[in-house]
Design a protein around this motif. Structure first.
Motif, PDB file in Angstrom:
ATOM      1  N   GLU A 122       0.826  -1.209   0.000  1.00 57.76           N
ATOM      2  CA  GLU A 122       0.000   0.000   0.000  1.00 57.76           C
ATOM      3  C   GLU A 122       0.860   1.259   0.000  1.00 57.76           C
ATOM      4  OE1 GLU A 122      -3.770  -2.097   2.320  1.00 57.76           O
ATOM      5  OE2 GLU A 122      -2.542  -0.614   3.366  1.00 57.76           O
ATOM      6  N   ILE A 123       1.993   1.205   0.683  1.00 59.60           N
ATOM      7  CA  ILE A 123       2.912   2.348   0.673  1.00 59.60           C
ATOM      8  C   ILE A 123       3.466   2.570  -0.733  1.00 59.60           C
ATOM      9  CG2 ILE A 123       5.142   3.163   1.520  1.00 59.60           C
ATOM     10  CD1 ILE A 123       4.504   1.682   4.149  1.00 59.60           C
ATOM     11  N   LYS A 124       3.878   1.503  -1.389  1.00 57.35           N
ATOM     12  CA  LYS A 124       4.387   1.617  -2.759  1.00 57.35           C
ATOM     13  C   LYS A 124       3.322   2.194  -3.680  1.00 57.35           C
ATOM     14  CE  LYS A 124       6.603  -1.064  -6.447  1.00 57.35           C
ATOM     15  NZ  LYS A 124       7.157  -2.385  -6.828  1.00 57.35           N
ATOM     16  N   GLN A 125       2.095   1.729  -3.534  1.00 56.39           N
ATOM     17  CA  GLN A 125       1.000   2.240  -4.368  1.00 56.39           C
ATOM     18  C   GLN A 125       0.782   3.726  -4.121  1.00 56.39           C
ATOM     19  OE1 GLN A 125      -2.688   0.098  -3.895  1.00 56.39           O
ATOM     20  NE2 GLN A 125      -3.822   1.489  -5.230  1.00 56.39           N
ATOM     21  N   LEU A 126       0.838   4.132  -2.847  1.00 57.32           N
ATOM     22  CA  LEU A 126       0.656   5.544  -2.517  1.00 57.32           C
ATOM     23  C   LEU A 126       1.754   6.397  -3.148  1.00 57.32           C
ATOM     24  CD1 LEU A 126      -0.827   7.754  -0.827  1.00 57.32           C
ATOM     25  CD2 LEU A 126       0.852   7.288   0.973  1.00 57.32           C
ATOM     26  N   PHE A 127       3.013   5.983  -3.012  1.00 56.96           N
ATOM     27  CA  PHE A 127       4.126   6.770  -3.537  1.00 56.96           C
ATOM     28  C   PHE A 127       4.132   6.823  -5.062  1.00 56.96           C
ATOM     29  CE2 PHE A 127       6.934   5.999   0.466  1.00 56.96           C
ATOM     30  CZ  PHE A 127       6.260   7.024   1.124  1.00 56.96           C
ATOM     31  N   GLN A 128       3.497   5.852  -5.716  1.00 58.88           N
ATOM     32  CA  GLN A 128       3.449   5.838  -7.170  1.00 58.88           C
ATOM     33  C   GLN A 128       2.165   6.463  -7.728  1.00 58.88           C
ATOM     34  OE1 GLN A 128       4.067   1.714  -8.267  1.00 58.88           O
ATOM     35  NE2 GLN A 128       6.291   1.877  -8.073  1.00 58.88           N
ATOM     36  N   THR A 129       1.276   6.906  -6.853  1.00 59.13           N
ATOM     37  CA  THR A 129       0.007   7.491  -7.283  1.00 59.13           C
ATOM     38  C   THR A 129       0.240   8.823  -7.995  1.00 59.13           C
ATOM     39  OG1 THR A 129      -1.221   6.434  -5.492  1.00 59.13           O
ATOM     40  CG2 THR A 129      -2.213   8.379  -6.490  1.00 59.13           C
ATOM     41  N   LYS A 130      -0.488   9.066  -9.064  1.00 61.51           N
ATOM     42  CA  LYS A 130      -0.346  10.301  -9.822  1.00 61.51           C
ATOM     43  C   LYS A 130      -0.796  11.509  -8.994  1.00 61.51           C
ATOM     44  CE  LYS A 130      -0.978   8.105 -14.352  1.00 61.51           C
ATOM     45  NZ  LYS A 130      -1.797   8.051 -15.586  1.00 61.51           N
ATOM     46  N   PRO A 131      -0.149  12.670  -9.210  1.00 65.66           N
ATOM     47  CA  PRO A 131      -0.459  13.852  -8.406  1.00 65.66           C
ATOM     48  C   PRO A 131      -1.922  14.286  -8.482  1.00 65.66           C
ATOM     49  CG  PRO A 131       1.594  14.168  -9.588  1.00 65.66           C
ATOM     50  CD  PRO A 131       1.002  12.899 -10.111  1.00 65.66           C
ATOM     51  N   GLU A 132      -2.584  14.034  -9.601  1.00 63.99           N
ATOM     52  CA  GLU A 132      -3.986  14.458  -9.686  1.00 63.99           C
ATOM     53  C   GLU A 132      -4.897  13.604  -8.816  1.00 63.99           C
ATOM     54  OE1 GLU A 132      -3.001  12.227 -13.611  1.00 63.99           O
ATOM     55  OE2 GLU A 132      -2.054  13.672 -12.246  1.00 63.99           O
ATOM     56  N   VAL A 133      -4.409  12.462  -8.365  1.00 66.62           N
ATOM     57  CA  VAL A 133      -5.192  11.596  -7.467  1.00 66.62           C
ATOM     58  C   VAL A 133      -4.851  11.887  -6.012  1.00 66.62           C
ATOM     59  CG1 VAL A 133      -5.710   9.213  -6.808  1.00 66.62           C
ATOM     60  CG2 VAL A 133      -5.382   9.812  -9.226  1.00 66.62           C
ATOM     61  N   ALA A 134      -3.571  11.941  -5.701  1.00 68.57           N
ATOM     62  CA  ALA A 134      -3.115  12.241  -4.340  1.00 68.57           C
ATOM     63  C   ALA A 134      -1.860  13.081  -4.420  1.00 68.57           C
ATOM     64  CB  ALA A 134      -2.860  10.961  -3.555  1.00 68.57           C
ATOM     65  N   GLU A 135      -1.879  14.237  -3.799  1.00 71.71           N
ATOM     66  CA  GLU A 135      -0.758  15.178  -3.890  1.00 71.71           C
ATOM     67  C   GLU A 135      -0.175  15.443  -2.510  1.00 71.71           C
ATOM     68  OE1 GLU A 135       1.494  17.043  -4.684  1.00 71.71           O
ATOM     69  OE2 GLU A 135       1.477  17.516  -6.812  1.00 71.71           O
ATOM     70  N   ASN A 136       0.681  16.440  -2.483  1.00 70.78           N
ATOM     71  CA  ASN A 136       1.349  16.864  -1.269  1.00 70.78           C
ATOM     72  C   ASN A 136       0.364  17.008  -0.120  1.00 70.78           C
ATOM     73  OD1 ASN A 136       3.443  17.786   0.323  1.00 70.78           O
ATOM     74  ND2 ASN A 136       3.209  19.910  -0.342  1.00 70.78           N
ATOM     75  N   ILE A 137       0.703  16.484   1.036  1.00 73.64           N
ATOM     76  CA  ILE A 137      -0.213  16.518   2.165  1.00 73.64           C
ATOM     77  C   ILE A 137      -0.448  17.960   2.617  1.00 73.64           C
ATOM     78  CG2 ILE A 137       1.550  16.296   3.968  1.00 73.64           C
ATOM     79  CD1 ILE A 137      -0.434  14.253   5.271  1.00 73.64           C
ATOM     80  N   GLU A 138      -1.664  18.232   3.013  1.00 75.27           N
ATOM     81  CA  GLU A 138      -2.040  19.557   3.500  1.00 75.27           C
ATOM     82  C   GLU A 138      -2.642  19.434   4.901  1.00 75.27           C
ATOM     83  OE1 GLU A 138      -1.511  22.371   2.205  1.00 75.27           O
ATOM     84  OE2 GLU A 138      -1.104  22.001   0.084  1.00 75.27           O
ATOM     85  N   PRO A 139      -2.293  20.382   5.809  1.00 79.39           N
ATOM     86  CA  PRO A 139      -1.236  21.391   5.663  1.00 79.39           C
ATOM     87  C   PRO A 139       0.128  20.761   5.806  1.00 79.39           C
ATOM     88  CG  PRO A 139      -2.147  21.488   7.867  1.00 79.39           C
ATOM     89  CD  PRO A 139      -2.968  20.466   7.123  1.00 79.39           C
ATOM     90  N   ASN A 140       1.167  21.531   5.450  1.00 82.60           N
ATOM     91  CA  ASN A 140       2.521  20.995   5.505  1.00 82.60           C
ATOM     92  C   ASN A 140       3.481  22.096   5.928  1.00 82.60           C
ATOM     93  OD1 ASN A 140       3.396  22.453   3.030  1.00 82.60           O
ATOM     94  ND2 ASN A 140       1.908  21.091   2.058  1.00 82.60           N
TER      95      ASN A 140
END
Length: 447
Positions: free
Chosen positions: A58-76
């Motif tokens: 699941e971590i690998k899938q998250l890190f490979q997810t496209k930015p339009e699906v999951a981006e930089n965490i907010e707030p940061n």
């Protein structure tokens, strides 16, 4: 509308969950895993509703997810480091900045910084008390700060002294603000007001450094990162703005200074309690080797991670993540301590054993002190080079006295988790060795 599928989690109010997370950062996630399994849903201040994961797939899938699906965490950290920092940038802007700034921290460029690392380490270690117990963390902080001022900022003279005084206060206050749900309400007073005052002082110093560098007729011959930033160009030929340079320089300091120093203090704390590893490391240094030392740095970062979590914010309507379907507005947090402490991934995970990394490099979806994917820390190679040379200098020049004292507890410094007593040490000066045992000044670029 697609129905979310979320892992179970506590049902108590957000404030109570936040209080528990602050007071039990590591024991808390262990208890959650015992109760809910390897993934659970929390509702905490700053991040709100979040899915915490620790499964490698699941971590690998998250890190490979496209930015339009999951981006930089907010707030940061962007809210304290500025809109031009890596933490604040997303999408194409982040990609372009990353492409511009990767070269200074890799390959042959690292070799140019090794001399600076050794010089600052030798200078600081000369002030250590011999035979008396002392905390190494403040010393490591000074070493990494001076290295960054010279290698990254290119500062010297009055500007060096001003930044050396200013930056620890700026980073310390920003680190605490980033970890707390305190809004920036404007005004001169309060935590944010004092932070903005420090930031204005920092910006003024950096502007003077930039102006001086731009007028330097030998700018092309300089190796510091500020000079490289001023020489770099985007694909369209444009240059970074002064404000973006200031934000990125502060980001490099915040991401590299405190975390690297804290890892070095943890290295001292671990080695004093593992005399067999310590003896092997000294023998390796005397023989001119480095494999065990590099593996030790990797193992310290595994067993004593300085950062709690990395993650993403869901931007699409839903994100499919292994067993789960996470809705827009939720965060997905990777628990670094849970995956690093998983016996299925690292057998006998709670044992400090650098040999586990002697014959195999760590899997970057399982060993994640620098984050992962397209947002992995850009200074990871620099940090590892820095820590390896500092540790080499310590083992070469000093005898680190083992101890039977209990492990130092974890202590949160806002963003980083440090040894509670500062990585206590007792050292004696080693006899000067000659001939074949004398180490070379540098070892070449480390990756």
């Amino acid at each position: 509308m697609t129905t979310p599928i979320l892992p179970p989690g506590p049902k108590v109010p957000r404030a109570l969950q936040g209080a528990y997370a602050l007071t039990h950062p590591f024991r808390g996630v262990d208890k959650m895993r015992e109760k809910y399994g390897g993934a659970f849903t929390v509702d905490i201040p700053v991040f709100g509703k979040a899915v915490v994961i620790s499964d490698p797939a699941e971590i690998k899938q998250l890190f490979q997810t496209k930015p339009e699906v999951a981006e930089n965490i907010e707030p940061n950290l962007g809210r304290v480091l500025g809109e031009g920092s890596f933490f604040a940038l997303t999408g194409d802007a982040h990609r372009k900045q990353r492409k511009l700034l990767v070269p200074p921290f890799h390959g042959r460029r690292l070799t140019a910084y090794e001399r600076i690392v050794e010089e600052e380490t030798v200078r600081e270690f000369a002030s250590w008390p011999l035979g008396s117990e002392f905390a190494t963390l403040p010393s490591m902080m000074r070493i990494t700060l001076n290295i960054i001022l010279r290698a990254v900022f290119g500062a010297e003279g009055a500007e060096f002294d001003r930044l050396r005084d200013l930056l620890p206060r700026l980073v310390n206050r920003g680190s605490k603000l980033a970890a707390l749900p305190l809004p920036d309400v404007g005004g001169k007073w309060g935590p944010w007001g004092r932070f903005r005052t420090l930031r204005r002082e920092y910006d003024a110093v950096i502007e003077r450094l930039i102006t001086t560098a731009e007028r330097d007729p030998r700018l092309d011959d300089r190796d510091d990162v500020l000079a490289l930033m001023l020489q770099s160009r985007y694909d369209d030929g444009s240059r970074m703005s002064h404000r973006d340079i200031a934000d990125q320089l502060l980001t490099l300091l915040a991401a590299g200074h405190e975390t690297t120093a804290t890892t070095l203090a943890w290295a001292v704390e671990r080695l004093r309690r593992h005399p067999a590893v310590l003896r092997d490391l000294v023998a390796e240094v005397d023989a001119g080797g480095k494999e065990l030392r590099e593996a030790t740095i990797v193992e310290v970062q595994r067993i004593r991670p300085v950062i709690d979590f990395v993650g993403r914010s869901v931007r699409a309507e839903t994100m499919e993540l292994g067993r789960w379907r996470v809705p827009r507005g939720h965060s997905v947090l990777v628990s670094i301590s849970l995956i690093h402490d998983d016996d299925a991934i690292f057998p006998n995970a709670r044992a400090f054993d650098p040999s586990r990394f002697l014959d195999a490099k760590p899997d970057l979806y399982q060993w994640i002190p620098f984050g992962g994917g397209n947002r992995r820390c850009i200074g990871a190679a620099f940090a590892n080079m820095e820590m390896t040379i500092v540790l080499r200098t310590l083992l070469r020049d000093y005898t680190l006295v083992p101890t039977s004292e209990r492990d130092e507890r974890w202590h949160s410094r806002g963003v980083a988790n440090a040894p509670a007593k500062g990585g206590l040490a007792v050292v004696h000066r080693r006899a000067i060795r000659t001939g074949a045992q004398a180490p070379a000044a540098t070892e070449g670029a480390l990756s």
